[in-house]
Write a protein that holds these residues in place. Sequence first.
Motif, PDB file in Angstrom:
ATOM      1  N   LEU A 100      88.078 -39.033 -90.863  1.00 62.33           N
ATOM      2  CA  LEU A 100      88.282 -38.386 -92.155  1.00 62.33           C
ATOM      3  C   LEU A 100      88.778 -36.953 -92.015  1.00 62.33           C
ATOM      4  O   LEU A 100      89.165 -36.346 -93.014  1.00 62.33           O
ATOM      5  N   ASP A 160      93.022 -40.611 -91.537  1.00 59.09           N
ATOM      6  CA  ASP A 160      92.423 -41.606 -92.431  1.00 59.09           C
ATOM      7  C   ASP A 160      91.972 -41.048 -93.779  1.00 59.09           C
ATOM      8  O   ASP A 160      91.547 -41.819 -94.647  1.00 59.09           O
ATOM      9  N   PHE A 161      92.029 -39.733 -93.956  1.00 65.91           N
ATOM     10  CA  PHE A 161      91.443 -39.147 -95.167  1.00 65.91           C
ATOM     11  C   PHE A 161      92.065 -39.707 -96.444  1.00 65.91           C
ATOM     12  O   PHE A 161      91.359 -40.143 -97.355  1.00 65.91           O
ATOM     13  N   GLU A 162      93.376 -39.702 -96.546  1.00 64.34           N
ATOM     14  CA  GLU A 162      94.037 -40.168 -97.765  1.00 64.34           C
ATOM     15  C   GLU A 162      93.909 -41.677 -97.924  1.00 64.34           C
ATOM     16  O   GLU A 162      93.589 -42.177 -99.007  1.00 64.34           O
ATOM     17  N   SER A 163      94.136 -42.414 -96.857  1.00 65.66           N
ATOM     18  CA  SER A 163      94.152 -43.874 -96.966  1.00 65.66           C
ATOM     19  C   SER A 163      92.764 -44.442 -97.244  1.00 65.66           C
ATOM     20  O   SER A 163      92.640 -45.526 -97.822  1.00 65.66           O
ATOM     21  N   ARG A 197      90.669 -43.596 -99.354  1.00 65.88           N
ATOM     22  CA  ARG A 197      90.304 -43.589-100.775  1.00 65.88           C
ATOM     23  C   ARG A 197      90.361 -44.974-101.396  1.00 65.88           C
ATOM     24  O   ARG A 197      89.774 -45.201-102.452  1.00 65.88           O
ATOM     25  N   PRO A 250      86.701 -43.534-103.383  1.00 58.64           N
ATOM     26  CA  PRO A 250      87.585 -42.535-103.998  1.00 58.64           C
ATOM     27  C   PRO A 250      87.319 -41.112-103.505  1.00 58.64           C
ATOM     28  O   PRO A 250      88.183 -40.250-103.627  1.00 58.64           O
ATOM     29  N   SER A 268      86.614 -40.495-100.321  1.00 57.08           N
ATOM     30  CA  SER A 268      86.879 -40.495 -98.876  1.00 57.08           C
ATOM     31  C   SER A 268      85.639 -40.059 -98.101  1.00 57.08           C
ATOM     32  O   SER A 268      85.677 -39.159 -97.263  1.00 57.08           O
TER      33      SER A 268
END
Length: 204
Positions: A34, A38-41, A43, A47, A49
């Motif tokens: 994170l 991987d932080f954006e994906s 979600r 939501p 993260s």
Amino acid sequence: MLILHGGKRSPFVRRVAIWMGLQGRDFERHPVDLFGADFESFRVRNPLSRVPVLTTPDGDLIETAAIIDYLETTAAVEARLLPEPGAERIACLQIIALANAVAEKGVAYVYETERRPPQLVWVDWVERLTSQLAEGLEALERQTPTAGWFGGSAPNGADAAVVATVDFLGTVGDLQLAQRAPGPLALAARSRAVAAFDRTHPDA
């Protein structure tokens, strides 16, 4: 197949992993970065993260307490790690709550001292967190059994929470764990003899 998403260092992810191991469940662990790619994906699963996330046949579950409730609800009675409703359950949940609060302060300490640029570290906040961690660890010290488990002859949910928290704090600088929490440290050491704890240890 249950899939547990999250990193090895997180005490909240590890508590879920220990819980499933003690219940004898088959599950897979999927690492999540994170602080990186991987932080954006992530979600799509949560939501916010945040980890842990547990993928079940019915979908993704978020937040440790909700995941634990699912595990307890779907487990056979003999595999459950919380006592039946009553005084023993309340006492167990209070230990879990204390361990969780200490873990949260530990995570905040990590964010402030490891993730923030050194010139932006809020010294007063670090001192406050250090004080809270000290008080929380000393409270755990007073309540940790000198031998065996919180659960008596076998580990229960309180053992899972305390060990996950203490082992996580062991990865965080010098918090003087040996002076403040020798009992919880000894419990964590004893736990390595049990596969559910040993296989999920941050160093494993």
